[in-house]
Design an enzyme around this catalytic site. Structure first.
Site, short mmCIF file in Angstrom:
data_model
loop_
_atom_site.label_atom_id
_atom_site.label_comp_id
_atom_site.label_asym_id
_atom_site.label_seq_id
_atom_site.Cartn_x
_atom_site.Cartn_y
_atom_site.Cartn_z
N HIS A 27 0.49 12.69 -6.46
CA HIS A 27 -0.59 13.48 -5.85
C HIS A 27 -0.07 14.80 -5.33
CE1 HIS A 27 -1.84 9.26 -5.78
NE2 HIS A 27 -3.08 9.67 -5.73
N GLU A 405 -11.80 -4.53 16.00
CA GLU A 405 -10.76 -5.42 15.51
C GLU A 405 -9.78 -4.68 14.59
OE1 GLU A 405 -14.01 -5.89 14.95
OE2 GLU A 405 -14.54 -7.48 16.36
N HIS A 467 -19.97 -16.92 12.29
CA HIS A 467 -18.83 -16.96 13.18
C HIS A 467 -17.85 -18.10 12.85
CE1 HIS A 467 -21.22 -14.12 15.36
NE2 HIS A 467 -20.46 -14.12 16.42
#
Lengths: 653, 653
Positions: A27, A405, A467
């Site tokens: 790149h 999270e 959950h």
């Protein structure tokens, strides 16, 4: 200075493009575009010692847009970082070269973290900046006082994890975090206008950052921006307007620049445009000489730091935090706890047992930094003595990560690679999915981050299928270099915590339950979890079958074994398997001794995927869960002593 | 009106709290806090027909903060939605009640999408709003003209996926998307000030949203805000300042309100404060009557829509898009393509074969909506005839999702549950991790979303370990209700696409390779991939061993078989296993016939986890990958015909 900058940045640009040409892959767009920024940062600001690339108090530089790896490799070589040579650059993207397609932590000195999966580096940088503030609060700015620089592209900023970490950084006012945005308006699909209309300046300001906008090709503007940024009272974004592939006359400013070699013609045109007549990988001596002086700028700082460190009254503690072996303290603290646990012998959820472990560990491991993604009272991750890290005080030991999270995991990776601290963080096991890209990087970077994942099965009950983890244990066990622990009671929890916290190169998942479990283990002398699996209940008489279970299902297996032995002539051994990975690492003899040469049945309130490795038949759950009180859910899925024992007898019939 | 509102919102509040009390579990805080907003929306604005809850042109309401599920259940019952009754509410969080802990799509009429994992509902709502605009562009506002309302909490807004979807919504100027933010300043850990300092208004504005701030307990202010919002030229955030647990005198405004029942005393106090003297679950007739009129408000709109629909010249096409069976067209188009593929018989990457499938499908399936998370030229997801969906034109068939894998998946879920369109989207298989929480919801909601996951192994070469999937196939196979396809050549790719696109209740992962593969299949009459696995190369003579492989390793297995048959007396059959899940669904007889009662060896350039189910020994990769040209990486991991055949002979020795 401008002339120098021109030559220096050109040498960097050409070197980067040469690497990509040689590899026929890579790149070049970002390196050509951001070479000016990188050159100014390296030559005028970055504090580092090429001879000692792991100096604790160096400035950190994170290339979050990891596809531009040649930029980093070029900088490390040009500035003479020890252990980086031209041959490695020529071998870009080849086997064992150290110069991987994306920067790989540990492959080359000076790579601060593994990047490539977008957004991760930015979150890692936030973690490093938190670590710096925390360690400075502990040891003073005499010993800890460095900046964390980060280079992000549009891709990093579009990923959700970037918002989570930007928001956390702003909240904690990480004033020594300086982020360069390569604002080149191009992504792989084309113009950024295809997919985004965001006002990044406003967005960062909304999260409590300062911002500056500059032309990313004007050396003095870059310099002034960095000088300004170092004085900022908040984290700061330097938005650098750049041209992707700057200097490549026909391709610059286009998506073609992003991820393919320039090709022979365009390489020649680049050399012409930048007035560079040297052969590939050839850096004239005077230019290399100038680059090599970049590190010399920090010589005084380095020597002075060494003096302060050498004479510091905190040296011993500083060393202990950074390289100390706390094994003895940990073992002693947890051994005592296990003894207490056996004395108590009361039913307890393993998440609660985990809190007791943390209460012991927080004394033994002073550099522990805990946290939770806003499930503190559910994950039981914060002990009574821990105080919160706040923007105005980093002396605490606990981070309220918020409902983030993904950033939590990535920030923990950043804290961990920074060195000096031991991070752990909690959420529900089901939401390990949100953090998964960063858990993978803990494993790939061999960082012993500890994930406290509670509510680890249908045993959480009413919250229902969204959950209730089903496939999560299997999907984490499938990941290389992760230890997935699922303890069956208080003592095993303490054993697993010990294994997790003494680990040096492997992250750990502690899968812990919400519901109370009986105390099963009476012996505490040996850490039996270290073997991965062991016979927790011997059969009454010569074994005729084995039940293998983990976590909350071990007590279920014990009950089923009782029923079986009472209702049939079978002699049943129960094996607790708190950690597959550690059991798989045992020799075959031990494995066979534990599992027995008899029919084997497994019980785990999770998908059966992969259990063929250990058992003949599995009692698991291969659909999603359901919402109801835990006992009803267990019964719904046939996970009761009666159903299991009857099924086994029918099966063997 | 104010008096009515008071009684109505109180009845809703008490009903919600009663459900949580009865279940002894649940989240009363949000329902009590947002009852005023919900009541005004339901009574004065939401377009729906309780007798026909799946009416295509209804307004959508998404409770992104899914833990507040009782709010939705209460609204559905009070407004008389057909199929929802009081008994279900009394059975909140019990087995088979329909009223799960979090709203589960398909469990109860009126649940538009499954929510609970935070941020997902908001992204789903963005998908629904896109679907509305796209279908309106196709069929006109006569047939498609509805709002999408969404209710988010602080948790939703902290999750990264929210930023990805907010940004996309702003970019596409989804002016009929109206988002209520329950701004109650409380999360589980405590005050939001523990973890965030974000200026949400500024943040949404930075993404091109309009915003309003109101007191979330003032009915008329709420009403005016919604009236205003419906006229917005952009998506709009209504920031509602609320008190969590509003009405509970001792607990309101505290984290205690979030996720536990009020308890008897506080329930009494709530009843007193809100002047509600009725027994649990008792709604006085006059109040219920008023609630039941909420649906009547849309009677005219419903009848008029039915008339327009009945007389529309587009009715046939509208039906085809929404409920049509396109099976025949799909099979015909792909059968013809497979015939061409056999005629070509040229080496081709399966990602390229996939593009050819899409070119065929885009004709056969007019309601296809494709996209990629900014890897369009790598995923080969956009065919020549597809045009992009833009903020000023929704007539296209392709969405440039940006570098937002997570939002892409969640938006596709929203598009899919909206009905009328068939979404697919691409990224690299390794980055399925970023999208995983939403892939799980595709599976849980039984939505046949198609994930085009290219660069599916170490075969991508130079990009290295961060981009090379290892555990991803296993971790996706472990997930319930997902078909993971890994085709071995062009023909199998077309077969797998056919299975993915005709699927009604199962999402599909198409794992496709970057590198060219030989054309292996010559027969096209039967879709052999539908069996999950089959013998692609019979043994020469009576079979003595079986090689099982998937995707790019099938041709490798064919070469190894040749070597083995030439260098030993073995007769080797090769099994291609493009889909574990479909093979596992076959009867035992077929499975045994395919696998053979001989030693079985598996080859897959991925972790061996789980392969014990089918084979005796596995050639896989149980560490992370490495950066080098593809052939070198394969050789590095011993995945060559020679190494494999020699290892097999040594193994059998």
């Amino acid at each position: 200075m401008t002339l120098d900058h021109q030559k220096l940045s050109t040498s960097l640009r050409i070197l980067c493009a040469d690497m990509v040409e040689a590899a026929k892959s890579g790149h070049p767009g970002l390196p050509l575009g951001m070479a000016d920024v990188a050159t100014v940062l390296w030559m005028r600001h970055l504090k580092f010692n090429p001879a000692d690339p792991v100096w604790c108090d160096r400035d950190r530089f994170v290339l979050s847009a990891g596809h531009g790896s040649v930029l980093l490799y070029g900088l490390l070589y040009l500035s003479g970082v020890s252990g980086v040579n031209l041959e490695q650059l020529k071998q870009f993207r080849q086997l064992h070269s150290g110069t991987a397609g994306h920067p790989e932590y540990g492959e080359l000195p000076g790579i601060e973290t593994t990047t490539g999966p977008l957004g991760q580096g930015l979150a890692n940088a936030v973690g490093m900046a938190i670590a710096e503030r925390k360690l400075a609060a502990q040891f003073g700015s005499d010993l800890v006082d460095h900046y964390t620089y980060c280079l992000v592209g549009d891709g990093c900023l579009m990923e959700g994890v970037s918002q989570e970490s930007i928001s956390l950084a702003g909240h904690l006012r990480l004033s020594k975090l300086i982020c360069f945005w390569d604002n080149n308006s191009i992504t792989i699909d084309g113009s950024t206008s295809l997919s985004t209309s965001e006002n990044q300046i406003q967005r960062f300001q909304a999260s409590g950052w300062n911002t500056i906008e500059i032309d990313g090709h004007e050396a003095d503007a870059i310099d002034r921006a960095i000088i300004h940024a170092k004085q900022s009272d908040r984290p700061i974004l330097i938005a650098c307007k750049t041209i992707i592939g700057f200097g490549a006359p026909n391709k610059q400013g286009t998506p073609d620049m992003h991820g393919s070699p320039l090709g022979g013609d365009e390489m020649s045109a680049l050399r012409d445009r930048l007035q560079w007549s040297h052969a590939p990988f050839e850096i004239p001596f005077d230019i290399l000489q100038q680059w090599r002086l970049s590190g010399a700028r920090s010589n005084d700082a380095y020597v002075e730091w060494q003096q302060r460190y050498g004479s510091s009254s905190l040296k011993h503690e500083f060393d202990r935090w950074h390289t100390g072996d706390m094994h003895t303290e940990i073992q002693s603290a947890l051994h005592q706890l296990r003894t207490e646990m056996v004395q108590d012998s009361k039913p307890e959820a393993t998440r609660k047992s985990s809190e007791r472990c943390l209460t012991a560990l927080v004394e033994a491991v002073p550099n522990l930094v805990g946290g939770s993604a806003d499930l503190t009272p559910s994950n039981n991750t914060r002990t009574k003595t821990m105080s919160a890290i706040r923007s105005d005080s980093f002396e605490g030991q606990y981070i309220h990560y918020g409902i983030r999270e993904h950033a939590m995991a990535a920030v923990m990776n950043g804290i961990s690679v920074h060195t000096g601290l031991r991070p752990y963080g909690g959420t529900f096991l089901c939401f390990s999915d949100y953090a998964r890209p960063s858990i993978r990087l803990s494993a790939l970077m061999q960082q012993p981050v500890v994930y406290v994942m509670t509510h680890d099965s249908i045993g959480l009950g009413e919250d229902g299928p969204t959950h209730q983890p089903i496939e999560h244990l299997a999907s984490l066990r499938a990941m290389p270099n992760v230890n997935v622990f699922r303890p069956c009671d208080a003592v095993e929890t303490a054993e697993c915590w010990e294994l997790a916290i003494v680990s040096q190169t492997t992250p750990s998942i502690l899968a812990l339950c919400r519901q109370n479990l009986p105390s099963l283990r009476r012996d505490v002398r040996v850490n039996r979890s270290a073997y991965g699996a062991y016979v927790i209940r011997p059969s009454k008489g010569d074994r005729t079958l084995t039940l293998v279970a983990t976590g909350s299902e071990v007590s279920l297996a014990m009950q089923a074994a009782e029923v079986l032995e009472q209702s049939s002539s079978h002699a049943v051994a129960v094996v607790s398997m708190p950690c597959w990975e550690l059991f798989a690492a045992q020799d075959l003899e031990y494995q066979e001794e534990v599992l027995g040469d008899v029919p084997r049945f497994g019980i785990e309130a999770a998908c059966s995927f992969g259990w063929e490795r250990w058992v003949d038949h599995m009692f698991g759950i291969d659909t999603f869960g359901t919402s109801a009180p835990a006992a009803d859910v267990y019964a719904h899925f046939g996970l009761t002593p009666t159903v299991i024992s009857e099924s086994i007898l029918a099966f063997l019939d």
